[in-house]
Design an enzyme around this catalytic site. Sequence first.
Site, mmCIF file in Angstrom:
data_model
loop_
_atom_site.group_PDB
_atom_site.id
_atom_site.type_symbol
_atom_site.label_atom_id
_atom_site.label_comp_id
_atom_site.label_asym_id
_atom_site.label_seq_id
_atom_site.Cartn_x
_atom_site.Cartn_y
_atom_site.Cartn_z
ATOM 1 N N LYS A 13 -3.093 4.046 5.243
ATOM 2 C CA LYS A 13 -1.638 3.827 5.283
ATOM 3 C C LYS A 13 -0.879 5.134 5.007
ATOM 4 O O LYS A 13 0.038 5.487 5.738
ATOM 5 C CB LYS A 13 -1.225 2.764 4.240
ATOM 6 C CG LYS A 13 -1.937 1.430 4.410
ATOM 7 C CD LYS A 13 -1.486 0.418 3.368
ATOM 8 C CE LYS A 13 -1.807 0.793 1.926
ATOM 9 N NZ LYS A 13 -3.254 0.835 1.608
ATOM 10 N N ARG A 88 2.867 -6.067 -1.734
ATOM 11 C CA ARG A 88 1.455 -6.325 -1.991
ATOM 12 C C ARG A 88 1.215 -7.759 -2.447
ATOM 13 O O ARG A 88 0.072 -8.126 -2.723
ATOM 14 C CB ARG A 88 0.959 -5.384 -3.089
ATOM 15 C CG ARG A 88 0.175 -4.167 -2.571
ATOM 16 C CD ARG A 88 -0.118 -3.335 -3.787
ATOM 17 N NE ARG A 88 -1.247 -2.484 -3.726
ATOM 18 C CZ ARG A 88 -1.186 -1.168 -3.471
ATOM 19 N NH1 ARG A 88 -0.067 -0.599 -3.130
ATOM 20 N NH2 ARG A 88 -2.279 -0.443 -3.555
ATOM 21 N N ARG A 127 -11.510 10.889 -1.155
ATOM 22 C CA ARG A 127 -10.089 11.266 -0.958
ATOM 23 C C ARG A 127 -9.701 12.386 -1.925
ATOM 24 O O ARG A 127 -10.072 12.377 -3.106
ATOM 25 C CB ARG A 127 -9.202 10.041 -1.217
ATOM 26 C CG ARG A 127 -7.731 10.400 -1.264
ATOM 27 C CD ARG A 127 -6.825 9.235 -0.998
ATOM 28 N NE ARG A 127 -6.891 8.189 -2.016
ATOM 29 C CZ ARG A 127 -6.218 7.046 -1.926
ATOM 30 N NH1 ARG A 127 -5.465 6.784 -0.862
ATOM 31 N NH2 ARG A 127 -6.333 6.132 -2.880
ATOM 32 N N ARG A 160 -8.036 11.224 -7.415
ATOM 33 C CA ARG A 160 -7.325 10.254 -8.245
ATOM 34 C C ARG A 160 -8.264 9.541 -9.214
ATOM 35 O O ARG A 160 -9.368 9.150 -8.846
ATOM 36 C CB ARG A 160 -6.647 9.207 -7.341
ATOM 37 C CG ARG A 160 -5.261 9.626 -6.901
ATOM 38 C CD ARG A 160 -4.702 8.740 -5.826
ATOM 39 N NE ARG A 160 -4.740 7.316 -6.137
ATOM 40 C CZ ARG A 160 -4.222 6.380 -5.358
ATOM 41 N NH1 ARG A 160 -3.613 6.721 -4.220
ATOM 42 N NH2 ARG A 160 -4.292 5.113 -5.676
ATOM 43 N N ARG A 171 -9.814 -3.031 -7.096
ATOM 44 C CA ARG A 171 -8.626 -2.972 -6.234
ATOM 45 C C ARG A 171 -8.855 -3.732 -4.933
ATOM 46 O O ARG A 171 -7.944 -4.348 -4.394
ATOM 47 C CB ARG A 171 -8.250 -1.509 -5.954
ATOM 48 C CG ARG A 171 -7.635 -0.838 -7.183
ATOM 49 C CD ARG A 171 -7.798 0.670 -7.178
ATOM 50 N NE ARG A 171 -7.092 1.327 -6.116
ATOM 51 C CZ ARG A 171 -7.455 2.514 -5.600
ATOM 52 N NH1 ARG A 171 -8.524 3.153 -6.066
ATOM 53 N NH2 ARG A 171 -6.750 3.055 -4.642
HETATM 54 P P1 ADP Z 1 -4.260 4.398 1.822
HETATM 55 O O1 ADP Z 1 -2.909 5.089 1.770
HETATM 56 O O2 ADP Z 1 -4.279 3.228 2.768
HETATM 57 O O3 ADP Z 1 -4.802 4.050 0.473
HETATM 58 P P2 ADP Z 1 -5.193 7.014 2.750
HETATM 59 O O4 ADP Z 1 -4.295 7.256 3.915
HETATM 60 O O5 ADP Z 1 -4.928 7.779 1.510
HETATM 61 O O6 ADP Z 1 -5.295 5.430 2.441
HETATM 62 O O7 ADP Z 1 -6.684 7.282 3.260
HETATM 63 C C1 ADP Z 1 -7.797 7.175 2.342
HETATM 64 C C2 ADP Z 1 -8.793 8.302 2.629
HETATM 65 O O8 ADP Z 1 -9.385 8.100 3.903
HETATM 66 C C3 ADP Z 1 -8.159 9.708 2.667
HETATM 67 O O9 ADP Z 1 -9.073 10.591 2.098
HETATM 68 C C4 ADP Z 1 -7.960 9.977 4.167
HETATM 69 O O10 ADP Z 1 -8.072 11.359 4.457
HETATM 70 C C5 ADP Z 1 -9.114 9.188 4.793
HETATM 71 N N1 ADP Z 1 -8.757 8.557 6.082
HETATM 72 C C6 ADP Z 1 -7.559 8.007 6.425
HETATM 73 N N2 ADP Z 1 -7.624 7.503 7.691
HETATM 74 C C7 ADP Z 1 -8.901 7.719 8.118
HETATM 75 C C8 ADP Z 1 -9.609 7.429 9.329
HETATM 76 N N3 ADP Z 1 -9.008 6.791 10.364
HETATM 77 N N4 ADP Z 1 -10.911 7.803 9.415
HETATM 78 C C9 ADP Z 1 -11.517 8.430 8.375
HETATM 79 N N5 ADP Z 1 -10.918 8.733 7.221
HETATM 80 C C10 ADP Z 1 -9.622 8.393 7.080
HETATM 81 P P1 AMP Z 2 -1.713 2.994 -4.102
HETATM 82 O O1 AMP Z 2 -1.291 4.418 -4.272
HETATM 83 O O2 AMP Z 2 -0.898 2.275 -3.061
HETATM 84 O O3 AMP Z 2 -3.205 2.867 -3.878
HETATM 85 O O4 AMP Z 2 -1.385 2.256 -5.478
HETATM 86 C C1 AMP Z 2 -2.004 2.660 -6.683
HETATM 87 C C2 AMP Z 2 -1.739 1.625 -7.766
HETATM 88 O O5 AMP Z 2 -0.328 1.518 -8.018
HETATM 89 C C3 AMP Z 2 -2.188 0.197 -7.428
HETATM 90 O O6 AMP Z 2 -3.560 -0.022 -7.689
HETATM 91 C C4 AMP Z 2 -1.263 -0.622 -8.339
HETATM 92 O O7 AMP Z 2 -1.694 -0.591 -9.686
HETATM 93 C C5 AMP Z 2 0.046 0.162 -8.275
HETATM 94 N N1 AMP Z 2 0.909 -0.298 -7.159
HETATM 95 C C6 AMP Z 2 1.296 0.412 -6.061
HETATM 96 N N2 AMP Z 2 2.074 -0.325 -5.254
HETATM 97 C C7 AMP Z 2 2.179 -1.551 -5.847
HETATM 98 C C8 AMP Z 2 2.828 -2.763 -5.494
HETATM 99 N N3 AMP Z 2 3.538 -2.882 -4.346
HETATM 100 N N4 AMP Z 2 2.710 -3.816 -6.342
HETATM 101 C C9 AMP Z 2 2.038 -3.712 -7.491
HETATM 102 N N5 AMP Z 2 1.374 -2.610 -7.883
HETATM 103 C C10 AMP Z 2 1.448 -1.524 -7.065
#
Ligand code: ADP
Ligand code: AMP
Length: 214
Positions: A13, A88, A127, A160, A171
């Site tokens: 995302k 969420r 990541r 992270r 999660r």
């Molecule tokens: P989200 O925001 O949904 O938690 P991220 O965009 O941060 O996910 O992506 C999670 C990890 O996967 C990051 O390290 C990113 O570089 C990698 N990633 C994102 N999209 C892809 C993809 N289509 N194929 C492989 N790796 C990806």
């Molecule tokens: P994310 O960066 O989206 O992976 O979110 C990291 C953490 O932030 C999650 O595991 C939750 O603890 C909190 N968080 C982020 N967005 C939300 C949401 N919309 N509702 C509740 N908790 C959230």
Amino acid sequence: MKLILLGPPGAGKGTQAKILTDRYNIPQISTGDILRAAVKDKTAMGIKAKEFMDSGALVPDEVVVGIVSDRLLDPDCTAGFILDGFPRTVPQAEALAATLSRMGRDLDKVISLEVDPEALVERLTGRRTCRECGAGYHISFDPPQKDGVCNLCGGELFHRDDDNEETIRKRLDVYLQQTAPLISFYERAGILSSLDGLRSIAEVEQEIQHLLQA
Ligand code: ADP
Ligand code: AMP
């Protein structure tokens, strides 16, 4: 364009939201990023949110709903926005609908990125994020040119705390129980499009582009 990117943690995302932000010049609203900034600044909200985030649980609905309702009033959201990581839960989705309706606005599309859980663990453990500008990388799938250093600003890359296997599994459970019901919620609203998020970053980007032009 008013868009939600939906999907489990690690689905891509944030990666896709950043690409769309550059293309359409509209902001990415990531509740995760806003909460992490509050934790770093040790604000009252950050102190309250930290224990939920560290354990992989969701922060209470009223906290995130308040964050997003305020953020949507900012002038840079006038032309549109990309919500990443919000809503969420069903109550968050209902609160968002009420907020938008009060503003006389509506969502255009919800794009659900589908990725299987084992791939998500690999994505999240690999990541890396820039401490300075927030750019995202992956040690194998999207590595920086220089180890540990951001291509864009030279900032330090970090892993992270909640991207460890135990918290990731928690999660993912939370996603299945509390967030996945939003797929049928938005399907019923007639604005959901799903895509295979297992493909490469560039292929997913193309597919999203295609959906947005349809
Ligand atoms: P989200 O925001 O949904 O938690 P991220 O965009 O941060 O996910 O992506 C999670 C990890 O996967 C990051 O390290 C990113 O570089 C990698 N990633 C994102 N999209 C892809 C993809 N289509 N194929 C492989 N790796 C990806
Ligand atoms: P994310 O960066 O989206 O992976 O979110 C990291 C953490 O932030 C999650 O595991 C939750 O603890 C909190 N968080 C982020 N967005 C939300 C949401 N919309 N509702 C509740 N908790 C959230």
